[in-house]
Design an enzyme around this catalytic site. Structure first.
Site, PDB file in Angstrom:
ATOM      1  N   CYS A 137       0.761  -1.225   0.021  1.00  0.00           N
ATOM      2  CA  CYS A 137       0.066   0.014  -0.097  1.00  0.00           C
ATOM      3  C   CYS A 137       0.823   1.121   0.030  1.00  0.00           C
ATOM      4  CB  CYS A 137      -0.995   0.145   1.373  1.00  0.00           C
ATOM      5  SG  CYS A 137      -2.001   1.637   1.531  1.00  0.00           S
ATOM      6  N   CYS A 140      -0.208   4.114   2.298  1.00  0.00           N
ATOM      7  CA  CYS A 140       0.097   3.930   3.833  1.00  0.00           C
ATOM      8  C   CYS A 140       1.473   4.007   4.227  1.00  0.00           C
ATOM      9  CB  CYS A 140      -0.280   2.430   4.266  1.00  0.00           C
ATOM     10  SG  CYS A 140      -1.675   1.687   3.580  1.00  0.00           S
ATOM     11  N   ASP A 141       2.496   3.432   3.061  1.00  0.00           N
ATOM     12  CA  ASP A 141       3.935   3.234   3.580  1.00  0.00           C
ATOM     13  C   ASP A 141       4.686   4.377   2.680  1.00  0.00           C
ATOM     14  OD1 ASP A 141       3.193   1.474   5.430  1.00  0.00           O
ATOM     15  OD2 ASP A 141       3.303   0.060   3.841  1.00  0.00           O
TER      16      ASP A 141
END
Ligand code: NDP
Length: 311
Positions: A137, A140-141
């Site tokens: 993701c 997200c990261d």
């Protein structure tokens, strides 16, 4: 162990676009649904940066924000949202039984909307390096890799979106795709092709994840020329190669297709009377928020008809 048993008319399993849209429809129809939100409330779309194709938002909307609004809307109509994770179901006889980490339920009708999860590449060190250079993701990261080189694997919409997103703050993005054309939509493909920070490696596959403690490069291979080489500067690998449906819980009880998706009829009913499925758990093709929401609405309308027929 479960410490209470609750009788329910309609239980919806899953709190993504399909489950929550089903909840809105069912609640407005007076079915008093209980939604078991599962391990990822809001669903996969909460991890998407920007949705540009959901009707009604000409400026685009963030996936997380959209789902916050949908949750608010479901609660406004008094759908009951329970932040519980289903551990076991028994669908062989009626009433249908569902056990979560908190309670046990009996339901006259069930809508399954458990969605799908990111597929793995199946490489050595892949699991070990999750959070240590490997991610599924970018939203997200991605921020962890500011000013660094990263790679994205895949040629679908998700890979294209992620490559574009990462190029905004990473020094370089390799887009590694096993074929010589994208599966994703043309508009996203063109954006990637015209992005000077993205280098597309066509006909290329990752053969090895390099590094001892964390990802410190990749060994890739061109599957046409068989040339193997290392991408030594890469510190992050974003894998975007599709999804597996979340149907493990239902394997013995419901009919699944060869890829594990729940088989439904045109009315979204599974092989068990009164058990419906909606969204990515039964749809390997469209997988859009709008199509998931739509199938949730249809499943709720059908569940309503089914429950009426019992009276
Ligand atoms: P897709 O199935 O569309 O694409 C998966 C990609 O991964 C393909 O290019 C495939 O290659 C590649 N792939 C699969 N397995 C491997 C493997 N083992 N090794 C290397 N490559 C592999 O999945 P996406 O996750 O991209 O998208 C899923 C769905 O979600 C799509 O329908 C997409 O349109 C949708 N979507 C919707 C959005 C929205 O609602 N706005 C936003 C983003 C996505 P190949 O092409 O060779 O098969």
């Amino acid at each position: 162990m479960a410490d209470k048993l609750q009788k329910e008319k309609l239980v919806i399993i899953g709190g993504g676009p399909a489950g929550l849209t089903a909840a809105i429809y069912a609640a407005r129809a007076g079915l008093n649904p209980l939604v078991l939100m599962g391990p990822e409330p809001g669903g996969q779309i909460t991890l998407t940066s920007e949705l540009e194709n959901y009707p009604g938002f000409p400026e685009g909307i963030n996936g997380f924000e959209l789902m916050q609004k949908v949750i608010e809307q479901a609660e406004k109509f008094e759908a009951r949202l329970a932040y519980e994770v289903v551990e076991e179901v028994r669908f062989a006889g009626k009433p249908y039984q569902i056990k979560t980490d908190v309670a046990e339920y009996q339901a006259e009708s069930v809508i399954i909307a458990t969605g799908a999860s990111p597929r793995r590449l199946g490489l050595k060190k892949e699991e070990e390096f999750i959070g240590k250079g490997i991610s599924y993701c970018a939203t997200c990261d991605g921020a962890f890799f500011k000013d660094q080189e990263v790679a994205v694997v895949g040629g679908g919409d998700v890979a294209l979106e992620e490559a574009n997103y990462l190029s905004k703050f990473c020094s370089k993005v390799y887009l590694i795709h096993r074929r010589d054309q994208f599966r994703g939509t043309k508009i996203l493909g063109d954006r990637v092709k015209n992005n000077p920070r993205i280098e597309i490696l066509w006909n290329t596959e990752v053969r090895e994840i390099l590094g001892e403690e964390r990802l410190n490069g990749l060994l890739v291979e061109n599957n046409k020329t068989m040339e193997k080489y290392e991408l030594n500067g890469v510190r992050g690998l974003f894998i975007a190669v599709g999804y597996n449906p979340n149907t493990k819980l239902f394997a013995g009880d419901l009919e699944l297709n060869e890829n594990g998706y729940i088989i439904t009829d045109d009315q979204h009913m599974t092989n068990r009377e009164g058990i419906f499925a909606a969204g990515d758990v039964q749809d390997p093709y469209y997988r859009q928020v709008v199509t998931s929401a739509s199938s949730g609405a249809k499943a709720a309308l059908e569940a309503g008809k089914y429950l009426d027929s019992l009276e």
